[in-house]
Design an enzyme around this catalytic site. Sequence first.
Site, PDB file in Angstrom:
ATOM      1  N   TRP A   1     -20.418  27.929 -57.535  1.00 21.41           N
ATOM      2  CA  TRP A   1     -21.057  28.724 -58.585  1.00 21.41           C
ATOM      3  C   TRP A   1     -22.215  29.535 -58.002  1.00 21.41           C
ATOM      4  CZ3 TRP A   1     -18.028  24.716 -59.802  1.00 21.41           C
ATOM      5  CH2 TRP A   1     -17.133  24.918 -60.865  1.00 21.41           C
TER       6      TRP A   1
ATOM      7  N   ASP B   1     -19.857  11.499 -48.544  1.00 27.87           N
ATOM      8  CA  ASP B   1     -21.183  11.935 -49.003  1.00 27.87           C
ATOM      9  C   ASP B   1     -22.234  10.845 -48.783  1.00 27.87           C
ATOM     10  OD1 ASP B   1     -19.922  14.278 -50.022  1.00 27.87           O
ATOM     11  OD2 ASP B   1     -19.440  13.201 -51.863  1.00 27.87           O
TER      12      ASP B   1
ATOM     13  N   GLU C   1     -22.816  23.754 -50.641  1.00 29.74           N
ATOM     14  CA  GLU C   1     -23.157  22.584 -51.447  1.00 29.74           C
ATOM     15  C   GLU C   1     -23.869  21.543 -50.575  1.00 29.74           C
ATOM     16  OE1 GLU C   1     -19.379  21.360 -52.974  1.00 29.74           O
ATOM     17  OE2 GLU C   1     -18.615  20.718 -51.041  1.00 29.74           O
TER      18      GLU C   1
ATOM     19  N   ASN D   1     -24.038  24.309 -60.700  1.00 33.19           N
ATOM     20  CA  ASN D   1     -23.307  23.061 -60.911  1.00 33.19           C
ATOM     21  C   ASN D   1     -24.234  21.894 -60.593  1.00 33.19           C
ATOM     22  OD1 ASN D   1     -21.266  21.239 -61.390  1.00 33.19           O
ATOM     23  ND2 ASN D   1     -20.124  21.673 -59.529  1.00 33.19           N
ATOM     24  N   ALA D   2     -24.474  21.025 -61.553  1.00 31.75           N
ATOM     25  CA  ALA D   2     -25.440  19.937 -61.407  1.00 31.75           C
ATOM     26  C   ALA D   2     -24.806  18.736 -60.712  1.00 31.75           C
ATOM     27  CB  ALA D   2     -26.004  19.541 -62.763  1.00 31.75           C
ATOM     28  N   ILE D   3     -24.538  18.893 -59.409  1.00 28.76           N
ATOM     29  CA  ILE D   3     -24.075  17.773 -58.585  1.00 28.76           C
ATOM     30  C   ILE D   3     -24.828  17.812 -57.256  1.00 28.76           C
ATOM     31  CG2 ILE D   3     -21.787  17.800 -59.657  1.00 28.76           C
ATOM     32  CD1 ILE D   3     -20.695  18.917 -57.016  1.00 28.76           C
ATOM     33  N   ASP D   4     -24.543  16.852 -56.386  1.00 28.72           N
ATOM     34  CA  ASP D   4     -25.126  16.788 -55.036  1.00 28.72           C
ATOM     35  C   ASP D   4     -26.656  16.787 -55.063  1.00 28.72           C
ATOM     36  OD1 ASP D   4     -22.498  16.899 -54.342  1.00 28.72           O
ATOM     37  OD2 ASP D   4     -22.617  18.753 -53.197  1.00 28.72           O
TER      38      ASP D   4
END
Length: 443
Positions: A295, A163, A330, A273-276
């Site tokens: 999600w 990432d 994502e 989803n609170a990522i990336d």
Amino acid sequence: MQPFLGQCGAGFVLLCALGCLAPAQVTVDTSVNVRLLNKGAGLPLAIQSASEWHFLPAGNNRYKIVNVTSAQILRADGTTVLRGPDNGAADRVWEVIDANGGYFRIRNVKTGMLLGMPNSTGQQVQPALVPGDDSAGVLWRLVPVGPAYPDPLLVTGDILVHDPSMVKSAGGSYYLFGTHGGIRMQSSQDRTHFVRAGEAFSVMPPWVSTYNKGDLWAPDVSYHNGTYWLYYAASTFGKNISAVGLATSPTAAPGSWVDQGIVCRSQSTDDYNAIDPGLTVDRSGRWWLSFGSFWGGIRMMEIDPATGKQASKNNTRYSLAHRTASPAIEAAYIYPRGEYYYLFVSLDQCCQGLRSTYHIAAGRSASITGPYSDRAGVAMSEGGGTIILSTHGNVIGPGGQTVLHDTDGDILVYHYYDGNSNGRPMLGMNRIVWDSGGWPRID
């Protein structure tokens, strides 16, 4: 150059799962684009005159068949074969089966029917799905026509990363940030040779313990108003109990980062989803943070430039993209260029080494809040997305991308799993070329 891996007989090249005595599902060489030449007609498969194809791994020795011109994939619609977006549906997945003599049958996973030639028009085959038979109309030769994608730019030294996000400091040094630990860092003086630089955090932010034991994910770094801004995520793999955090630094150097706490979070009752995270500043100077994984897909919120946190006057969670048949989207990154904002995303399965099926797609919008559409006009909120980079040769599952604007142009920065190194995650970079219609392709 042959279109398959492994040798089995003099007339064709393939990986024989069951030996040469019986028909077998085969492994296609992803390093090349091919023409599909129909035995019965002696003509190539084409849709709207586009006749070059790339085989994108879909797991379990199955493939999505990507049209090189449109960057869409073959899909089954009843007995008709069309091009469509990669929305994750099974009608877009195919098996390649040895038919001996250098020919192959191509079977749709959802319908069990074969790609065939009901008729031909001019110099090209118009495809359809037909029941299994032994006619020449369902037999295809895969003829290589050239490399699928350019190789990544040369990088050396410590290039293990996941990432990746990169920033060029005011002093000319490059800092590369990646997933794991307190945000792994590498540095470079020339964007070619990288050395390990340590971690962004010398002490883990205390709030992270709510989400995991001290493993930070998917950093995004940028420079604005004399300050370096680092967004990152804390979560548990496969759950949406997650949070995005923020740290700032005057130099971007390891150990100089001061954590500013949580920016947004998600819990099991949320449909995102609170990522990336990925920060973008629009043409009017407003700040926006994209985020999301699986999600409900990709979301975005407005950010206060003074604090780097949510703007107090705008609580909206904008929905930018999701797939209609699969949640696997994502790693969003929004890049402004010209009159458009370009939304880059990673599709399918990450983090499985040589089995990873990650690939990168893009869409664009005249407004940063959307709607975003791909090159064929399909909305990214409805599963659209133009494929711009996928597995080819030893470059397995490219994704987790950001874009760096440098003195020599726009650089796509991503990770991939190295087929020549047992699937280790490596830094990949390629220049982005923008075509006459304003769409990105990899160079």
